[in-house]
Design a protein around this motif. Sequence first.
Motif, PDB file in Angstrom:
ATOM      1  N   TRP A 177      36.454  90.606  87.514  1.00  0.00           N
ATOM      2  CA  TRP A 177      36.424  89.732  86.304  1.00  0.00           C
ATOM      3  C   TRP A 177      35.129  89.668  85.691  1.00  0.00           C
ATOM      4  CZ3 TRP A 177      39.392  88.678  90.908  1.00  0.00           C
ATOM      5  CH2 TRP A 177      40.538  88.679  90.502  1.00  0.00           C
ATOM      6  N   GLY A 178      34.179  90.647  86.237  1.00  0.00           N
ATOM      7  CA  GLY A 178      32.835  90.802  85.719  1.00  0.00           C
ATOM      8  C   GLY A 178      31.607  89.574  85.979  1.00  0.00           C
ATOM      9  N   ILE A 179      32.028  89.207  87.192  1.00  0.00           N
ATOM     10  CA  ILE A 179      30.907  88.095  87.716  1.00  0.00           C
ATOM     11  C   ILE A 179      29.556  88.524  87.609  1.00  0.00           C
ATOM     12  CG2 ILE A 179      30.940  88.636  90.391  1.00  0.00           C
ATOM     13  CD1 ILE A 179      31.295  85.570  90.919  1.00  0.00           C
ATOM     14  N   GLY A 180      28.587  87.592  87.287  1.00  0.00           N
ATOM     15  CA  GLY A 180      27.338  87.888  87.346  1.00  0.00           C
ATOM     16  C   GLY A 180      26.613  86.708  87.649  1.00  0.00           C
ATOM     17  N   PRO A 181      25.144  86.738  87.940  1.00  0.00           N
ATOM     18  CA  PRO A 181      24.361  85.664  88.181  1.00  0.00           C
ATOM     19  C   PRO A 181      24.083  84.632  86.817  1.00  0.00           C
ATOM     20  CG  PRO A 181      22.975  87.252  87.977  1.00  0.00           C
ATOM     21  CD  PRO A 181      24.262  87.976  87.738  1.00  0.00           C
ATOM     22  N   GLY A 182      23.855  83.386  87.343  1.00  0.00           N
ATOM     23  CA  GLY A 182      23.604  82.577  85.994  1.00  0.00           C
ATOM     24  C   GLY A 182      22.825  81.169  86.629  1.00  0.00           C
ATOM     25  N   ALA A 183      22.804  80.150  85.646  1.00  0.00           N
ATOM     26  CA  ALA A 183      22.109  78.962  85.987  1.00  0.00           C
ATOM     27  C   ALA A 183      22.560  77.899  85.021  1.00  0.00           C
ATOM     28  CB  ALA A 183      20.725  79.023  86.080  1.00  0.00           C
ATOM     29  N   PRO A 184      22.476  76.458  85.636  1.00  0.00           N
ATOM     30  CA  PRO A 184      22.882  75.436  84.635  1.00  0.00           C
ATOM     31  C   PRO A 184      21.835  75.093  83.876  1.00  0.00           C
ATOM     32  CG  PRO A 184      22.176  74.664  86.848  1.00  0.00           C
ATOM     33  CD  PRO A 184      22.224  76.060  87.017  1.00  0.00           C
ATOM     34  N   ALA A 185      21.372  76.036  82.997  1.00  0.00           N
ATOM     35  CA  ALA A 185      20.191  76.174  82.124  1.00  0.00           C
ATOM     36  C   ALA A 185      20.494  76.766  80.607  1.00  0.00           C
ATOM     37  CB  ALA A 185      18.797  76.739  82.699  1.00  0.00           C
ATOM     38  N   THR A 186      21.715  76.973  80.535  1.00  0.00           N
ATOM     39  CA  THR A 186      22.137  77.813  78.894  1.00  0.00           C
ATOM     40  C   THR A 186      22.182  76.577  77.911  1.00  0.00           C
ATOM     41  OG1 THR A 186      24.588  77.766  79.183  1.00  0.00           O
ATOM     42  CG2 THR A 186      23.177  79.356  80.550  1.00  0.00           C
ATOM     43  N   VAL A 236      32.780  84.714  84.154  1.00  0.00           N
ATOM     44  CA  VAL A 236      32.562  83.885  85.567  1.00  0.00           C
ATOM     45  C   VAL A 236      31.075  83.957  85.503  1.00  0.00           C
ATOM     46  CG1 VAL A 236      33.486  85.689  86.814  1.00  0.00           C
ATOM     47  CG2 VAL A 236      33.318  83.537  87.630  1.00  0.00           C
ATOM     48  N   SER A 237      30.456  83.125  86.036  1.00  0.00           N
ATOM     49  CA  SER A 237      29.089  83.046  86.108  1.00  0.00           C
ATOM     50  C   SER A 237      28.977  82.451  87.701  1.00  0.00           C
ATOM     51  CB  SER A 237      28.148  82.139  85.213  1.00  0.00           C
ATOM     52  OG  SER A 237      26.884  82.297  85.422  1.00  0.00           O
ATOM     53  N   GLN A 238      27.885  82.974  88.330  1.00  0.00           N
ATOM     54  CA  GLN A 238      27.634  82.654  89.726  1.00  0.00           C
ATOM     55  C   GLN A 238      26.207  81.626  89.986  1.00  0.00           C
ATOM     56  OE1 GLN A 238      27.854  85.676  92.752  1.00  0.00           O
ATOM     57  NE2 GLN A 238      28.385  84.287  94.368  1.00  0.00           N
ATOM     58  N   TRP A 239      26.293  80.562  90.395  1.00  0.00           N
ATOM     59  CA  TRP A 239      25.096  79.755  90.376  1.00  0.00           C
ATOM     60  C   TRP A 239      24.619  79.227  91.772  1.00  0.00           C
ATOM     61  CZ3 TRP A 239      26.359  75.514  85.928  1.00  0.00           C
ATOM     62  CH2 TRP A 239      26.482  76.193  84.960  1.00  0.00           C
ATOM     63  N   ASP A 240      23.377  79.224  92.017  1.00  0.00           N
ATOM     64  CA  ASP A 240      22.629  78.526  93.040  1.00  0.00           C
ATOM     65  C   ASP A 240      22.504  77.384  92.716  1.00  0.00           C
ATOM     66  OD1 ASP A 240      21.099  77.585  95.138  1.00  0.00           O
ATOM     67  OD2 ASP A 240      19.802  79.149  94.934  1.00  0.00           O
ATOM     68  N   GLY A 269      31.548  70.986  88.143  1.00  0.00           N
ATOM     69  CA  GLY A 269      30.325  71.724  87.733  1.00  0.00           C
ATOM     70  C   GLY A 269      29.927  71.358  86.166  1.00  0.00           C
ATOM     71  N   TRP A 270      28.625  71.846  86.178  1.00  0.00           N
ATOM     72  CA  TRP A 270      27.783  71.399  84.931  1.00  0.00           C
ATOM     73  C   TRP A 270      27.903  72.053  83.803  1.00  0.00           C
ATOM     74  CZ3 TRP A 270      22.216  70.925  82.888  1.00  0.00           C
ATOM     75  CH2 TRP A 270      22.046  69.891  82.252  1.00  0.00           C
ATOM     76  N   SER A 271      29.298  72.362  83.360  1.00  0.00           N
ATOM     77  CA  SER A 271      29.484  73.067  81.986  1.00  0.00           C
ATOM     78  C   SER A 271      30.854  72.526  81.827  1.00  0.00           C
ATOM     79  CB  SER A 271      29.496  74.662  82.394  1.00  0.00           C
ATOM     80  OG  SER A 271      30.859  74.899  82.858  1.00  0.00           O
ATOM     81  N   LYS A 272      31.423  72.911  80.646  1.00  0.00           N
ATOM     82  CA  LYS A 272      32.703  72.390  80.018  1.00  0.00           C
ATOM     83  C   LYS A 272      33.537  73.609  80.017  1.00  0.00           C
ATOM     84  CE  LYS A 272      32.265  68.177  79.486  1.00  0.00           C
ATOM     85  NZ  LYS A 272      33.425  67.087  80.085  1.00  0.00           N
ATOM     86  N   GLN A 273      33.288  74.894  80.623  1.00  0.00           N
ATOM     87  CA  GLN A 273      34.083  75.974  80.517  1.00  0.00           C
ATOM     88  C   GLN A 273      34.978  76.310  81.689  1.00  0.00           C
ATOM     89  OE1 GLN A 273      33.503  77.813  77.593  1.00  0.00           O
ATOM     90  NE2 GLN A 273      32.147  75.739  77.367  1.00  0.00           N
ATOM     91  N   GLY A 274      35.034  75.396  82.543  1.00  0.00           N
ATOM     92  CA  GLY A 274      35.880  75.325  83.670  1.00  0.00           C
ATOM     93  C   GLY A 274      35.116  75.963  84.955  1.00  0.00           C
ATOM     94  N   GLY A 275      35.505  75.534  86.128  1.00  0.00           N
ATOM     95  CA  GLY A 275      34.963  76.082  87.167  1.00  0.00           C
ATOM     96  C   GLY A 275      34.873  75.382  88.448  1.00  0.00           C
TER      97      GLY A 275
END
Length: 367
Positions: A225-234, A53-57, A194-200
């Motif tokens: 669940w191991g949350i951490g920061p990320g962004a819609p840029a992967t 799980v990734s947390q995005w601004d 959300g801007w991914s196909k991984q669910g969210g």
Amino acid sequence: MFSFQPSTRIRPSPFFESAVAEGLKTANVYNRMIMPTSFGDPEGEYWRLINGVSQWDVGVERQVQLKGPDAARLAQILAVRDLSTCKVGQGKYVAICDHRGTIFNDPILLKLADDMFWLSIADSDVELWARSIAAERGLNVEICEPDVSPMALQGPKAEDVLAHVLGAWVRGLKYFWFKETEIDGIPVAVQRSGWSKQGGFEIYLKDGSKGTKLWNIFKEAGQPWGIGPGAPATPERVESGLVSVGGDTDDDTNPFEVRLEKYVDLHVPDDTIGVQALRRIKAEGVKRHQLGIVLEGDLPAPLGVRREDVMLNGTRIGMLTNCVWSWRMKANIGFVLIDAAIPVGTEVTVARVGGPTAGKLVDIPFV
């Protein structure tokens, strides 16, 4: 260390300070706002999205609010998708086109009431466009940017984190549907999107003064669940076939060319902007299409600041609109916008900055 020179032209979101505290390293400008793009570990951020799980601004997804007796009419004039059956609490992905049928934004439309809508926009000035159209047509509607800022939780474990914070009801939310609620007194609207196909999910904060508090609530709740920061840029968005309007499109691109035909309803009213042009384009035949490409080479070679020509037997047939290194495929992959007569399987050459590079055209999505 990330630094930002304050300016009234470019603003941070309510989550910006939290992103900096998380170790923000790089950012871009999107909708005249700061969009975080990396926290210094691109591969780690990618796998967090794929497996956890990734947390995005994503406060850069600015909202345009339509409110008043003619709000629904204006929404339909702006969007080439049939909104007549859209219900309160439902969202829809829509294409916004100009009078030539050229797509220039692809927001999520959220229906909050029969006379109130949000457009959660991509990177262009939809508020100015909507104001101009409403004034030109004499519509009774108020248009503004409300105090609303999205934060996203993306990845296969995002639902578990949301359910932990809000309760099991979030598991029943259908895609693009949303519910207005509160989290520790903070007003929000929670949408499965959300801007991914991984669910969210995207959590629309309705009080900008509470950005840090809301961020920390989910950061703490997501620790198991191991949350951490990320962004819609992967690379995930390319692997999954998600279009970036403005990046994968040019000033002549219509929705048919970039695989968005299912979001175009040609039976919408004639005063819907762009629909008459799109009817003609459909009848005459679409001239270009979007395919994937897998390039030769075993080292990352991302696209720079310009699109690159795609060549076949010495003739330009289109352009490479993005290119990223896929850790799952161990290859450079991207999208091409090319002559509609060129099929999947064709071997082409891309005029890259580092020299001509061979590639093979493939179907989208990649994985």
